[in-house]
Design a protein around this motif. Structure first.
Motif, PDB file in Angstrom:
ATOM      1  N   TYR A 170     -45.285  39.798 -36.797  1.00 46.88           N
ATOM      2  CA  TYR A 170     -45.184  41.091 -36.109  1.00 46.88           C
ATOM      3  C   TYR A 170     -46.173  42.066 -36.747  1.00 46.88           C
ATOM      4  CZ  TYR A 170     -41.268  39.538 -33.369  1.00 46.88           C
ATOM      5  OH  TYR A 170     -40.504  38.873 -32.457  1.00 46.88           O
ATOM      6  N   GLY A 192     -52.451  50.893 -31.873  1.00 49.91           N
ATOM      7  CA  GLY A 192     -51.468  50.869 -30.799  1.00 49.91           C
ATOM      8  C   GLY A 192     -50.973  49.467 -30.484  1.00 49.91           C
ATOM      9  N   LEU A 193     -50.813  48.623 -31.520  1.00 48.77           N
ATOM     10  CA  LEU A 193     -50.195  47.319 -31.276  1.00 48.77           C
ATOM     11  C   LEU A 193     -48.724  47.533 -30.948  1.00 48.77           C
ATOM     12  CD1 LEU A 193     -51.654  45.091 -34.124  1.00 48.77           C
ATOM     13  CD2 LEU A 193     -52.456  45.359 -31.783  1.00 48.77           C
ATOM     14  N   PHE A 194     -48.185  46.675 -30.068  1.00 47.92           N
ATOM     15  CA  PHE A 194     -46.781  46.796 -29.707  1.00 47.92           C
ATOM     16  C   PHE A 194     -45.931  46.229 -30.841  1.00 47.92           C
ATOM     17  CE2 PHE A 194     -48.593  46.165 -25.235  1.00 47.92           C
ATOM     18  CZ  PHE A 194     -48.934  47.503 -25.168  1.00 47.92           C
ATOM     19  N   PRO A 195     -45.107  47.071 -31.468  1.00 44.81           N
ATOM     20  CA  PRO A 195     -44.397  46.632 -32.672  1.00 44.81           C
ATOM     21  C   PRO A 195     -43.328  45.576 -32.392  1.00 44.81           C
ATOM     22  CG  PRO A 195     -43.655  48.814 -32.014  1.00 44.81           C
ATOM     23  CD  PRO A 195     -44.817  48.456 -31.123  1.00 44.81           C
ATOM     24  N   HIS A 196     -42.877  45.500 -31.134  1.00 41.98           N
ATOM     25  CA  HIS A 196     -41.798  44.564 -30.817  1.00 41.98           C
ATOM     26  C   HIS A 196     -42.330  43.226 -30.332  1.00 41.98           C
ATOM     27  CE1 HIS A 196     -43.021  46.682 -27.220  1.00 41.98           C
ATOM     28  NE2 HIS A 196     -42.495  45.734 -26.477  1.00 41.98           N
ATOM     29  N   THR A 222     -51.746  40.480 -24.049  1.00 39.19           N
ATOM     30  CA  THR A 222     -51.202  41.517 -23.151  1.00 39.19           C
ATOM     31  C   THR A 222     -51.883  41.537 -21.785  1.00 39.19           C
ATOM     32  OG1 THR A 222     -50.615  42.931 -25.011  1.00 39.19           O
ATOM     33  CG2 THR A 222     -50.803  44.001 -22.871  1.00 39.19           C
ATOM     34  N   ALA A 261     -45.973  44.889 -37.961  1.00 38.16           N
ATOM     35  CA  ALA A 261     -45.542  45.596 -39.168  1.00 38.16           C
ATOM     36  C   ALA A 261     -45.882  44.813 -40.433  1.00 38.16           C
ATOM     37  CB  ALA A 261     -44.043  45.860 -39.106  1.00 38.16           C
ATOM     38  N   ALA A 262     -46.089  43.503 -40.291  1.00 37.96           N
ATOM     39  CA  ALA A 262     -46.373  42.677 -41.464  1.00 37.96           C
ATOM     40  C   ALA A 262     -47.872  42.543 -41.732  1.00 37.96           C
ATOM     41  CB  ALA A 262     -45.742  41.297 -41.279  1.00 37.96           C
TER      42      ALA A 262
END
Lengths: 229, 388
Positions: B142, B95-99, B108, B144-145
């Motif tokens: 990010y 549940g990492l924030f993708p943005h 956080t 996603a990487a």
């Protein structure tokens, strides 16, 4: 006479570029009506869509409202509201208000549905981990759901804008100039140059809006996608 | 600096409306006390209420009755937002924030707590280092990487950001491949040795439970606590047929994974060093119940075994006489691994060596079996095994 040269000749005539019936003024009118309609529609639809998407309350209502909105032909919407708006103002109530109201009716569904679907579609695990870390409901919406859903939300505004720009031409039938004026007049006067000049202008404006908002959409989605592997 | 608090479940029940399938995830009269700084694994089949139990601690789910204490404070009496900010939470999907960048993700909770930018950055760096990710490389990436394992590490870093006394982990390593999973497990154990948090860890994998838990709570469908104890107690004396089946028929073998070679009284081998007198060595070998001679080099590192029949009647010993070798074990080798090595090498004894490779003693399969027999903790029901 061939259509292309008729349109080119029409555009070349300096008389068509001045006055209340000229291209710049009507373009300005068209942009103004579209902008106001989309802004009002967004003011109504965004909070509602975000609320429904976040709480999952009233999903059926949102879907039905959107379907009803989609089912009403814009021309009919204009006609229906004319008697009422005319009571407010004989002139503006006949040409401007009905068009704006019909455009709002047209723009609300895509904005509402995208805002709702975008937020509701955010990964449930993401939302739960945010909640589990102690974000308040408001923070979950503002810091997680909206940023993640923003491309979808902007997508709704984009498709609403394009539809409004294309459909606002109908206002001309009730005497509102804007770019639809060229089309209505062109048909009435059997002037193909004028008619298709109007068509070209509307199409260009719609494409421009589409392109600009698509760019915004891409920019907002940039960090996630661009660096993804 | 690091603190931990005990977590207590007092007669906690969670019922869901309806019965049957709808009752999956229910919890029935759960009472547990997890001492501060310990890892308690909640384990059981799906629908046993383990995740429900976990989520009642940070009140993502509210119990129907009973109460949960952190330290001495009833969680229900605390402001729910404040409570959650004081508990680390890691889930399987991370549940990492993708943005947000990795650094922002880790910061956080500090951000929610109103820390200023520079303090947040410093904390994020410190935590990324703690979980083995170079801040210079990772802080501005990010999610996603990242690979699955990297994401999971960031998730742990994020959960630790505000130094919470309690950590909740819901199948944290369930979504990564077995090799990465094992590495992450080991890293978490290392981390825990330094941080000593109270960790509630949910898994459906009994092997993971045994490996990670100081304490293991086995839950069965319907949310009943089937057994609560140390991994060794549960493996040695399953409280019910359900627990016995759940821990598996190989529970004896699993127990061996909990003990290490240094738990055994090592057997001294008959040794000789190259250059020793052969006849004298022969005499000593035959006097031993295990008449094989372990040949060592001058640094006492094993060269190989010499069978009695191969020992020359005279002269000196040299390397060419050694014909067989045994696997090398360390003091830290688990008994399970030791046994596996003996089976693999098809020999009776393994040689325990120290850090420099010098022989310390021997381990045989019989010694391992004997350990399993004698170390069995007394059955609380008093049924089977008396102490010997």
């Amino acid at each position: 006479m061939d259509l292309v040269s008729a349109v080119v000749t029409w555009f070349a005539d300096p008389a068509h570029w001045t006055g209340q019936n000229g291209v710049p003024y009507r373009l300005f009118q068209h942009v103004g009506i579209s902008l106001v309609s989309v802004l009002i529609a967004a003011t109504i639809a965004l909070p509602l869509g975000l609320y429904i998407g976040h709480t999952r309350r009233g999903q059926a209502l949102a879907v039905n409202l959107a379907n009803v909105g989609r089912a009403i032909p814009s021309l009919a919407a204009i006609a229906i509201v004319v008697p009422f708006t005319q009571m407010l103002d004989p002139t503006l109530g006949f040409n401007l208000y009905p068009t704006v109201i019909a455009m709002i009716v047209l723009a609300v569904p895509p904005i509402l549905v995208n805002a709702y679907a975008g937020v509701a579609g955010v990964d449930a695990d993401l939302v739960e981990s945010a909640r589990g870390m102690g974000l308040t409901e408001r923070q979950v919406l503002a810091r997680v759901e909206i940023p993640v859903a923003i491309p979808v939300i902007v997508g709704g505004i984009r498709s609403a804008s394009v539809q409004v720009i294309a459909t606002a031409t109908l206002g001309a039938i009730y005497g509102l100039g804007a770019l639809g004026g060229f089309i209505v007049e062109g048909v009435a006067q059997n002037d193909n140059g004028r008619l298709f000049a109007g068509v070209v202008l509307v199409a260009l404006l719609a494409l421009l809006a589409e392109g600009a908002l698509a760019l915004v959409e891409r920019r907002l989605a940039a960090p996630v996608v661009a660096r993804g592997s | 600096m690091s603190t931990a608090e005990r977590v207590v479940f007092e007669h906690v029940t969670k019922r869901y409306a309806g019965t049957g399938a709808g009752n999956s995830g229910a919890v029935e009269d759960l009472s547990l006390e997890i001492p501060a700084g310990k890892v308690c694994v909640l384990v059981g089949p799906s629908g046993c209420g383990k995740t429900t139990s976990l989520k009642m601690v940070n009140r993502l789910i509210e119990p129907t009755s009973g109460r949960i204490l952190i330290g001495d404070t009833d969680v229900a009496k605390q402001d729910v937002i404040e409570l959650r900010r004081g508990i680390g939470y890691v889930i399987q999907q991370v549940g990492l924030f993708p943005h947000q960048t990795v650094g922002e993700n880790v910061a956080t909770v500090p951000r929610l707590l109103g820390w200023d930018e520079s303090r947040r950055r410093a904390r994020a760096q410190e935590l990324l280092e703690l979980v083995g990710l170079d801040p210079a490389t990772y802080a501005d990436r990010y999610p996603a990487a990242l690979s699955g394992g990297e994401r999971q590490r960031v998730g742990v870093a994020r959960a630790l950001a505000a130094d919470p006394p309690v950590l909740l982990m819901d199948e944290p390593f369930g979504a990564v491949d077995p090799i990465v999973r094992e590495r992450l497990q080991n890293e978490l154990l290392d981390l825990q040795e330094r941080l000593a948090k109270t960790i509630l860890f949910v898994t459906h994998d009994i092997d993971e439970a045994i490996k990670m838990g100081d304490l293991v709570a086995v839950l069965q469908v319907g949310g009943h606590l089937a057994q609560f104890g140390t991994p060794d107690e549960i493996l040695a004396n399953p409280a019910s047929d359900f627990v016995a089946r759940f821990v598996g028929a190989d529970r004896g073998l699993k127990r061996l994974a909990l003990a290490r070679v240094d738990a055994l009284q090592l057997m001294p081998p008959v040794t000789a060093t190259t250059g020793d007198d052969a006849a004298e060595a022969h005499r000593r070998a035959l006097a031993d119940p295990f008449p094989y001679l372990l040949l060592l080099d001058p640094m006492r590192r094993p060269i190989g075994w010499i069978a009695p029949r191969d020992l020359p009647a005279g002269g000196v010993l040299d390397e060419s006489l050694a014909t067989a070798m045994s696997p090398f074990l360390r003091r830290r080798t688990t008994l399970k691994d030791a046994l596996a090595m003996l089976v693999e090498a098809e020999v009776q004894a393994g040689i325990v060596v120290d850090g420099r490779g010098a022989a310390i003693g021997l381990v045989t399969a019989e010694m391992i079996f004997e350990w399993a027999r004698e170390s069995r903790p007394p059955d609380p029901a008093g049924a089977a095994q008396g102490a010997r």
